[in-house]
Scaffold this motif. Structure first.
Motif, short mmCIF file in Angstrom:
data_model
loop_
_atom_site.label_atom_id
_atom_site.label_comp_id
_atom_site.label_asym_id
_atom_site.label_seq_id
_atom_site.Cartn_x
_atom_site.Cartn_y
_atom_site.Cartn_z
N SER A 368 68.33 125.52 2.45
CA SER A 368 68.73 124.62 1.38
C SER A 368 68.07 123.26 1.53
O SER A 368 67.67 122.62 0.55
N MET A 369 67.95 122.81 2.78
CA MET A 369 67.30 121.52 3.04
C MET A 369 65.82 121.56 2.66
O MET A 369 65.33 120.67 1.94
N VAL A 370 65.09 122.59 3.12
CA VAL A 370 63.64 122.62 2.89
C VAL A 370 63.29 123.01 1.45
O VAL A 370 62.14 122.86 1.05
N LYS A 371 64.27 123.52 0.70
CA LYS A 371 64.01 123.83 -0.71
C LYS A 371 63.69 122.56 -1.48
O LYS A 371 62.91 122.57 -2.44
N GLU A 372 64.28 121.45 -1.05
CA GLU A 372 63.96 120.15 -1.65
C GLU A 372 62.62 119.68 -1.12
O GLU A 372 62.41 119.68 0.11
N PRO A 373 61.68 119.29 -1.96
CA PRO A 373 60.37 118.84 -1.47
C PRO A 373 60.51 117.73 -0.45
O PRO A 373 61.41 116.88 -0.53
N ALA A 374 59.61 117.73 0.52
CA ALA A 374 59.66 116.75 1.61
C ALA A 374 59.47 115.32 1.11
O ALA A 374 58.75 115.09 0.16
#
Length: 374
Positions: A368-374
Motif C-alpha cells: 500500500s505504501m509503495v503503490k503511492e509514487p515516491a
C-alpha cells in the motif's frame, strides 16, 4: 536551469543507469564509472514489482522490458507435500497502477542491457575498468580518483555501486551489510509450461521454495535455507536434494538442476544508512545506501525510485543546497527503511518459527505504501 551541469555516477547497475537516463534527458552531462572491464552479460532472474515497472514506463522502456520479461498479477501458494498441492491463487496488488501488471520476472542482464542502451542513447558515457580509490569534495565540485591514475571532476557524484560501495567508504559512511541468518540457492533454468506466476511453498526442508517465470522459455527457481557454508561446485546436487520434497512444477525443475544449469548460493544481508545519504556533493543510492533480503521483492524497485527522485530534484533545483538534500532524505529514507525492516522481519519470523505472524498484513502494508509514487 538544473542544479548541476555534469554528474559522475559510480556503478552501471539499475540505479546508476536510471539516474543517468533521467539526467542526460534533461541535458546534463553524465559519465558512469564502472569497475567491470566490459558490460556484464551473466546473471540470474529478477522479480520486479509494479512500482519498478512504473519507473521503466517513465524512462520510456516499458515496452522493451515487457517484451523481454514475463508479466503476471497473481501469486500462488503451494503445500510442502509430494504433490505440490496448490492451496490458493491470490490477486497481487498492482503497485504501479491498474494499467501495469503486478509483477514481472526477467533475466537480469536483459534488464541491464535495455537500461544501458537507453542511457547511451540519451548521451550518457560509460567508462569501464574504473575502480574508485578516493573522493575529494572542495565544496563546489567533487574529484574522483581511480585505480588507473585518472582524476575526474564533477559538479556532483552519485554512488550507485552496490552493497560494498567504494563511494560509501570513501565519504566516511561506516555502514556495512550484515547477515540475516538465511541463505538462498538460485537456479536459472527452462520454464515448465505450468509455471505462469510466482508460486511459494513455506515449510519442508527449506524456509521457502519458490520460482518466477522470466520469459517464454526461462525461469529462476530458489530455495531459502538457514545460512551455512556451501560448496558452489556441488550446487546441482545440493539444490536437487533440497527440492526433492517439493512436487508440482518442482518435479520438472529438479530434473533441470544439472551441471549445465546456472546455480549460485548467496547469504541474505541487510544494511541501512539511517540518516542523510549525502556527504557534501556526493550521494549514495540503491544498494549502496540500503539493502534487504528479497522476501518482499522490493530491492530493485527501491533502487529505481532512489534514482528517479534524486534526478527529479537535481533537475528542478537551481543549485545544490541543504534544502535539496533534506527533501531527498524526507522522500526516500522512511520509505526505504519500511521496506528493509519489513523484509528482514519476514525472514526473522521464519527463523524463529513464529506461526501466528501477520505476514499478509505486513506485505499489504508495504504494498500500500509503495503503490503511492515516491
Amino acid at each position: 536551469m538544473a542544479a548541476v551541469r555534469n554528474v559522475g555516477i559510480v556503478g552501471a547497475g539499475a540505479a546508476g543507469l536510471t539516474a543517468a537516463i533521467l539526467l542526460a534527458d534533461a541535458g546534463i552531462q553524465v559519465e558512469i564509472l564502472e569497475k567491470a572491464e566490459t558490460p556484464q552479460t551473466v546473471g540470474s532472474g529478477i522479480t520486479l514489482q509494479g512500482n519498478a515497472l512504473r519507473i521503466f514506463r517513465q524512462l520510456g522502456i516499458w515496452e522493451q522490458i515487457a517484451a523481454k520479461g514475463y508479466a503476471f498479477s497473481t501469486l500462488g501458494l503451494r503445500a510442502p507435500d509430494p504433490a505440490g498441492t496448490l492451496i490458493a491463487v491470490l490477486e497481487d496488488m498492482r503497485t504501479g497502477g491498474e494499467d501495469l501488471p503486478a509483477t514481472l520476472g526477467m533475466y537480469r542482464p536483459d534488464m541491464t542491457a535495455i537500461l544501458r542502451e537507453r542511457a547511451e542513447q540519451a548521451g550518457a558515457r560509460i567508462s569501464y575498468g574504473k575502480t574508485v580509490t578516493a573522493v575529494t569534495d572542495d565544496g563546489g565540485s567533487v574529484t574522483v580518483s581511480t585505480a588507473d591514475g585518472d582524476n575526474v571532476r564533477y559538479d556532483l557524484l552519485i554512488g550507485a555501486d552496490g552493497l560494498h560501495s567504494a563511494v560509501r567508504k570513501a565519504i566516511g559512511i561506516d555502514v556495512e551489510p550484515v547477515s540475516t541468518g538465511m541463505g538462498i540457492w538460485r537456479a536459472f533454468v527452462e520454464r515448465p509450461e505450468d509455471v505462469v506466476r510466482t508460486d511459494l511453498t513455506y515449510g519442508g526442508p527449506c524456509f521457502i521454495a519458490g520460482y518466477c517465470p522470466t520469459g517464454p522459455d526461462t525461469m529462476y527457481a530458489y530455495l531459502v535455507e538457514k545460512a551455512q557454508e556451501r560448496n558452489h561446485e556441488d550446487g546441482p546436487r545440493i539444490m536437487a536434494g533440497l527440492a526433492a520434497a517439493y512436487g508440482g512444477p518442482w518435479n520438472e525443475i529438479r530434473a533441470n538442476l544439472d551441471h549445465s544449469a546456472r546455480i549460485n548460493y548467496t547469504r541474505f544481508t541487510t544494511h541501512l544508512v539511517d540518516g542523510p545519504w549525502n556527504r557534501g556533493r556526493t550521494v549514495i543510492i540503491g544498494d549502496a545506501a540500503h539493502s534487504c533480503p528479497p522476501t518482499i521483492a522490493q530491492g530493485a524497485a527501491m533502487a529505481l525510485e532512489d534514482a528517479a527522485v534524486l534526478a527529479e530534484l537535481l533537475i528542478q533545483a537551481d543549485q545544490v543546497t541543504e534544502t535539496l538534500w533534506k527533501e531527498f532524505t524526507d522522500r526516500r529514507l522512511e520509505r526505504a527503511k519500511a521496506v528493509v525492516n519489513g523484509s528482514v522481519q519476514l525472514g526473522q519470523w521464519m527463523l524463529d518459527g513464529v506461526r501466528d505472524a501477520d505476514v499478509p498484513g505486513l506485505i499489504h502494508s508495504v504494498s500500500s505504501m509503495v503503490k503511492e509514487p515516491a
